[in-house]
Every structure is written in C-alpha cells, then in structure tokens.
Scaffold this motif. Structure first.
Motif, PDB file in Angstrom:
ATOM      1  N   ALA A  22       0.820  -1.333  -0.032  1.00  0.00           N
ATOM      2  CA  ALA A  22       0.092   0.105   0.081  1.00  0.00           C
ATOM      3  C   ALA A  22       0.902   1.369  -0.058  1.00  0.00           C
ATOM      4  O   ALA A  22       1.875   1.339   0.752  1.00  0.00           O
ATOM      5  CB  ALA A  22      -1.013  -0.142   1.386  1.00  0.00           C
ATOM      6  N   LEU A  23       0.411   2.252  -0.865  1.00  0.00           N
ATOM      7  CA  LEU A  23       1.081   3.485  -0.688  1.00  0.00           C
ATOM      8  C   LEU A  23       0.161   4.590  -0.499  1.00  0.00           C
ATOM      9  O   LEU A  23      -0.909   4.490  -1.189  1.00  0.00           O
ATOM     10  CB  LEU A  23       1.843   3.902  -2.145  1.00  0.00           C
ATOM     11  N   PHE A  24       0.520   5.861   0.218  1.00  0.00           N
ATOM     12  CA  PHE A  24      -0.373   6.839   0.492  1.00  0.00           C
ATOM     13  C   PHE A  24       0.514   8.027  -0.070  1.00  0.00           C
ATOM     14  O   PHE A  24       1.451   8.246   0.721  1.00  0.00           O
ATOM     15  CB  PHE A  24      -0.686   6.862   1.951  1.00  0.00           C
ATOM     16  N   GLY A  25       0.621   8.590  -1.348  1.00  0.00           N
ATOM     17  CA  GLY A  25       1.550   9.275  -1.876  1.00  0.00           C
ATOM     18  C   GLY A  25       2.716   8.581  -2.194  1.00  0.00           C
ATOM     19  O   GLY A  25       2.830   7.518  -2.847  1.00  0.00           O
ATOM     20  N   ILE A  26       3.851   8.994  -1.395  1.00  0.00           N
ATOM     21  CA  ILE A  26       5.164   8.317  -1.510  1.00  0.00           C
ATOM     22  C   ILE A  26       5.303   7.567  -0.337  1.00  0.00           C
ATOM     23  O   ILE A  26       6.381   6.846  -0.161  1.00  0.00           O
ATOM     24  CB  ILE A  26       6.127   9.188  -1.761  1.00  0.00           C
ATOM     25  N   THR A  27       4.282   7.536   0.668  1.00  0.00           N
ATOM     26  CA  THR A  27       4.719   6.621   1.885  1.00  0.00           C
ATOM     27  C   THR A  27       4.029   5.319   1.914  1.00  0.00           C
ATOM     28  O   THR A  27       2.865   5.320   1.500  1.00  0.00           O
ATOM     29  CB  THR A  27       4.031   7.402   3.171  1.00  0.00           C
ATOM     30  N   GLY A  28       4.669   4.348   2.303  1.00  0.00           N
ATOM     31  CA  GLY A  28       4.290   2.954   2.565  1.00  0.00           C
ATOM     32  C   GLY A  28       3.548   2.916   3.697  1.00  0.00           C
ATOM     33  O   GLY A  28       3.838   3.812   4.418  1.00  0.00           O
ATOM     34  N   ALA A  29       2.580   1.917   3.685  1.00  0.00           N
ATOM     35  CA  ALA A  29       1.691   1.546   4.821  1.00  0.00           C
ATOM     36  C   ALA A  29       1.677   0.172   5.001  1.00  0.00           C
ATOM     37  O   ALA A  29       1.996  -0.749   4.166  1.00  0.00           O
ATOM     38  CB  ALA A  29       0.201   2.065   4.642  1.00  0.00           C
ATOM     39  N   PRO A  30       1.516  -0.356   6.341  1.00  0.00           N
ATOM     40  CA  PRO A  30       1.424  -1.716   6.648  1.00  0.00           C
ATOM     41  C   PRO A  30       0.301  -2.410   5.939  1.00  0.00           C
ATOM     42  O   PRO A  30      -0.829  -1.783   5.963  1.00  0.00           O
ATOM     43  CB  PRO A  30       1.451  -1.782   7.973  1.00  0.00           C
ATOM     44  N   VAL A  31       0.399  -3.726   5.339  1.00  0.00           N
ATOM     45  CA  VAL A  31      -0.496  -4.727   4.991  1.00  0.00           C
ATOM     46  C   VAL A  31      -0.657  -6.019   5.524  1.00  0.00           C
ATOM     47  O   VAL A  31       0.499  -6.351   5.681  1.00  0.00           O
ATOM     48  CB  VAL A  31      -0.383  -4.710   3.496  1.00  0.00           C
ATOM     49  N   SER A  32      -1.459  -6.288   6.020  1.00  0.00           N
ATOM     50  CA  SER A  32      -1.644  -7.724   6.423  1.00  0.00           C
ATOM     51  C   SER A  32      -2.783  -8.550   6.189  1.00  0.00           C
ATOM     52  O   SER A  32      -3.993  -8.034   5.880  1.00  0.00           O
ATOM     53  CB  SER A  32      -1.624  -7.466   8.146  1.00  0.00           C
ATOM     54  N   PRO A  33      -2.585  -9.641   5.334  1.00  0.00           N
ATOM     55  CA  PRO A  33      -0.965 -10.338   5.295  1.00  0.00           C
ATOM     56  C   PRO A  33      -0.554  -9.580   3.904  1.00  0.00           C
ATOM     57  O   PRO A  33      -1.287  -9.050   3.265  1.00  0.00           O
ATOM     58  CB  PRO A  33      -1.399 -11.746   5.000  1.00  0.00           C
ATOM     59  N   SER A  34       0.897  -9.471   4.158  1.00  0.00           N
ATOM     60  CA  SER A  34       1.471  -8.800   2.771  1.00  0.00           C
ATOM     61  C   SER A  34       1.664  -9.727   1.637  1.00  0.00           C
ATOM     62  O   SER A  34       2.063  -9.612   0.677  1.00  0.00           O
ATOM     63  CB  SER A  34       2.710  -8.145   3.327  1.00  0.00           C
ATOM     64  N   SER A  35       1.586 -10.923   1.954  1.00  0.00           N
ATOM     65  CA  SER A  35       1.763 -12.226   1.029  1.00  0.00           C
ATOM     66  C   SER A  35       0.960 -13.169   1.562  1.00  0.00           C
ATOM     67  O   SER A  35       0.566 -13.599   2.511  1.00  0.00           O
ATOM     68  CB  SER A  35       3.158 -12.505   0.650  1.00  0.00           C
ATOM     69  N   LEU A  36       0.522 -14.035   0.133  1.00  0.00           N
ATOM     70  CA  LEU A  36      -0.145 -15.331   0.655  1.00  0.00           C
ATOM     71  C   LEU A  36       0.347 -16.176  -0.588  1.00  0.00           C
ATOM     72  O   LEU A  36       0.543 -15.799  -1.630  1.00  0.00           O
ATOM     73  CB  LEU A  36      -1.497 -15.292   0.886  1.00  0.00           C
ATOM     74  N   LYS A  37       0.186 -17.805  -0.442  1.00  0.00           N
ATOM     75  CA  LYS A  37       0.068 -18.584  -1.363  1.00  0.00           C
ATOM     76  C   LYS A  37      -0.918 -19.386  -1.730  1.00  0.00           C
ATOM     77  O   LYS A  37      -1.637 -19.844  -0.555  1.00  0.00           O
ATOM     78  CB  LYS A  37       1.349 -19.601  -1.127  1.00  0.00           C
ATOM     79  N   ILE A  38      -1.480 -19.488  -2.806  1.00  0.00           N
ATOM     80  CA  ILE A  38      -2.749 -20.091  -3.108  1.00  0.00           C
ATOM     81  C   ILE A  38      -2.599 -21.768  -2.716  1.00  0.00           C
ATOM     82  O   ILE A  38      -1.518 -22.287  -3.425  1.00  0.00           O
ATOM     83  CB  ILE A  38      -3.171 -19.873  -4.625  1.00  0.00           C
ATOM     84  N   PRO A  39      -3.580 -22.373  -2.012  1.00  0.00           N
ATOM     85  CA  PRO A  39      -3.139 -23.828  -1.836  1.00  0.00           C
ATOM     86  C   PRO A  39      -3.949 -24.522  -2.865  1.00  0.00           C
ATOM     87  O   PRO A  39      -4.637 -23.981  -3.692  1.00  0.00           O
ATOM     88  CB  PRO A  39      -3.883 -23.845  -0.499  1.00  0.00           C
ATOM     89  N   ASN A  40      -3.552 -25.892  -2.770  1.00  0.00           N
ATOM     90  CA  ASN A  40      -4.102 -26.962  -3.712  1.00  0.00           C
ATOM     91  C   ASN A  40      -5.585 -26.937  -3.287  1.00  0.00           C
ATOM     92  O   ASN A  40      -5.882 -27.129  -2.003  1.00  0.00           O
ATOM     93  CB  ASN A  40      -3.294 -28.333  -3.431  1.00  0.00           C
ATOM     94  N   VAL A  41      -6.368 -27.152  -3.987  1.00  0.00           N
ATOM     95  CA  VAL A  41      -7.816 -27.235  -3.778  1.00  0.00           C
ATOM     96  C   VAL A  41      -8.482 -28.623  -4.746  1.00  0.00           C
ATOM     97  O   VAL A  41      -8.195 -28.473  -5.850  1.00  0.00           O
ATOM     98  CB  VAL A  41      -8.662 -25.866  -4.023  1.00  0.00           C
ATOM     99  N   VAL A  42      -9.241 -29.513  -4.298  1.00  0.00           N
ATOM    100  CA  VAL A  42      -9.437 -30.461  -4.862  1.00  0.00           C
ATOM    101  C   VAL A  42     -11.136 -30.100  -5.272  1.00  0.00           C
ATOM    102  O   VAL A  42     -11.850 -29.765  -4.211  1.00  0.00           O
ATOM    103  CB  VAL A  42      -9.521 -31.796  -4.270  1.00  0.00           C
ATOM    104  N   ARG A  43     -11.296 -30.156  -6.401  1.00  0.00           N
ATOM    105  CA  ARG A  43     -12.780 -30.094  -6.675  1.00  0.00           C
ATOM    106  C   ARG A  43     -13.629 -31.269  -6.480  1.00  0.00           C
ATOM    107  O   ARG A  43     -13.213 -32.301  -6.946  1.00  0.00           O
ATOM    108  CB  ARG A  43     -12.843 -29.517  -8.245  1.00  0.00           C
ATOM    109  N   PRO A  44     -14.804 -31.089  -5.772  1.00  0.00           N
ATOM    110  CA  PRO A  44     -15.684 -32.285  -5.624  1.00  0.00           C
ATOM    111  C   PRO A  44     -16.198 -32.527  -7.168  1.00  0.00           C
ATOM    112  O   PRO A  44     -16.504 -31.754  -7.766  1.00  0.00           O
ATOM    113  CB  PRO A  44     -16.797 -31.625  -4.775  1.00  0.00           C
ATOM    114  N   VAL A  45     -16.564 -33.968  -7.246  1.00  0.00           N
ATOM    115  CA  VAL A  45     -17.040 -34.435  -8.458  1.00  0.00           C
ATOM    116  C   VAL A  45     -18.516 -33.685  -8.745  1.00  0.00           C
ATOM    117  O   VAL A  45     -19.307 -33.759  -7.987  1.00  0.00           O
ATOM    118  CB  VAL A  45     -17.271 -36.039  -8.301  1.00  0.00           C
ATOM    119  N   GLY A  46     -18.582 -32.783  -9.862  1.00  0.00           N
ATOM    120  CA  GLY A  46     -19.761 -32.437 -10.286  1.00  0.00           C
ATOM    121  C   GLY A  46     -19.524 -31.212  -9.614  1.00  0.00           C
ATOM    122  O   GLY A  46     -20.782 -30.453  -9.896  1.00  0.00           O
ATOM    123  N   GLY A  47     -18.968 -30.769  -8.858  1.00  0.00           N
ATOM    124  CA  GLY A  47     -19.219 -29.321  -8.224  1.00  0.00           C
ATOM    125  C   GLY A  47     -18.265 -28.393  -8.765  1.00  0.00           C
ATOM    126  O   GLY A  47     -17.322 -28.557  -9.628  1.00  0.00           O
TER     127      GLY A  47
END
Length: 88
Positions: A22-47
C-alpha cells in the motif's frame, strides 16, 4: 476483500504467490497479510470451485488519506499480473 482468479473466473493454480503493498502518496503503509500462497484445492465431483476472497488490512495514516493497494500475482509458470485498488 481481494479475490484473485484467472480470466475464466477459476481459482488460481496451487503455488501462485500473491503479494500486496500500500502507498499513500510516496509513503508506504503496513498491509496484513502482505503475501499469501494459493493452496491446492480439490474440486468435488460435479462441483464448482469458487475462488476464495482474502481479507486484507491496510494501516491507513489517517481517516482522510487516499492511496492505493497494489496486488501482484505470480503463477507457478512465472506469469505476473499487477492490479491496483484505490483506497479512499
């Protein structure tokens, strides 16, 4: 809330990295969470799998501050996409 999905509206591949800043002008701001990783997701049959939304908290300097949240998405194959969200 931030939802990350592909051009077809599907969940991103497992291992996709998402980072936020995040930026406000030239000043950064804290972001939470600042990163994440997409997990493996199993699609249900027909779903369907609805891409999840993630709650992101930004530390705004004041109630009247305007800025932007930049979201960077990097897939396991190396494709990078960047999007900006206005913060009012």
């Amino acid at each position: 809330m931030v939802t990350v999905k592909d051009v077809m509206g599907n969940i991103m591949p497992a291992g996709t990295n998402v980072s936020m800043a995040a930026l406000f002008g030239i000043t950064g701001a804290p972001v939470s969470p600042s990163s994440l990783k997409i997990p493996n997701v199993v699609r249900p049959v027909g779903g369907n799998i609805i891409p999840p939304s993630y709650l992101i908290t930004v530390g705004c300097p004041s109630l009247t501050s305007r800025g932007k949240l930049t979201v960077t998405v990097i897939t396991p194959g190396g494709t990078t996409s960047i999007g900006n969200i206005t913060i009012n």
